[in-house]
Design an enzyme around this catalytic site. Sequence first.
Site: not given
Length: 339
Positions: A194, A235-237
């Site tokens: 990540q 969460g990511h993005n």
Amino acid sequence: MEKTLQEIAALTGGQILGDGAIKISGLANISMAKSGDLIFAVPPHLDAAKNSAAVAVLIPLDVEDFPKPAIKVADPRAAFAKLIELFMPKLEIPVGISPKAHIGKNVEISDGATIMPFAVVDDGAKIQRGAIIYPHVYIGQHASIGEDTIVYSSATVREFCKVGKRCVIHSSAVIGSDGFGFTTSNGVHTKVPQVGNVIVEDDVEIGAHVGIDRAAMGSTIIGRGTKIDNLVHIGHNCKIGANCLIVAQTGISGSTTVGDNVTFGGQVGTVGHITIGGNSVYAARSGISKNMPENFFGAGFPIQSHSEWLKHQAALKKVPELVEKIRKLEEQLKILTNA
């Protein structure tokens, strides 16, 4: 501190009912008020305010014939919040860098910033003027903290993440934890690096124990003016719009895009890779599993309009009665078919 009712009316832009010379010595809520206190009240709490020990009350403009001294304002809650800043003493925090803080190499700390004991500001980080970094905070390598931002004890802002101006990050929040990304082969889960970051824009508040994951690549973005309650996971993005309200225990899955001015009630959950339109409200425990339009008021799982959800909830209450009716009809049918 003491202020007259007249002085407080001038500060709040309100209209006085009763004696403007009354002295106000403190602020309180309805149940804890004592003589000398000012409280605020909106429906359905006006009767409780009338019977409280408070000397005066902030009330809405449309209230008539109130028996206590009062100040009528457009928004009692907002006016009361303004007064809290006046009446409550500010903490005395000395400006400067504590010798007990750890400051890494090539760190840029502007004049007027405060780094308290046992905070860690790692290599290459930037702390702007007026920022306050509390004890046991970790600011990662090449991270940046904007002007007048407060980071409370035990919070973490990881490497390369950027926090804007006038933000508040409460204790034990983690900005930039790794996104949940794995590949699976032959039953073995292998981590996907990540390597992105988190960008927190200006005037954002992030509650205690919030986790905001760094992007796999690129940036997870929290829009200007958004307020995030305790125990939220993003969460990511994800891309969260401006001026959103995200209430406790909400989980927003990776790569979700949220428009401006969206409110998520407590324990709302989403799937990932969807778009949620702006100017919308989702009631507590809503489950959002598809793209959603703008200007939507949703509830339930699967997500539906709030009005439809209310109809379904009303219908569910009739299910035991319907089951009993069906049982009796089956018994009657059995008697008729055996006759």
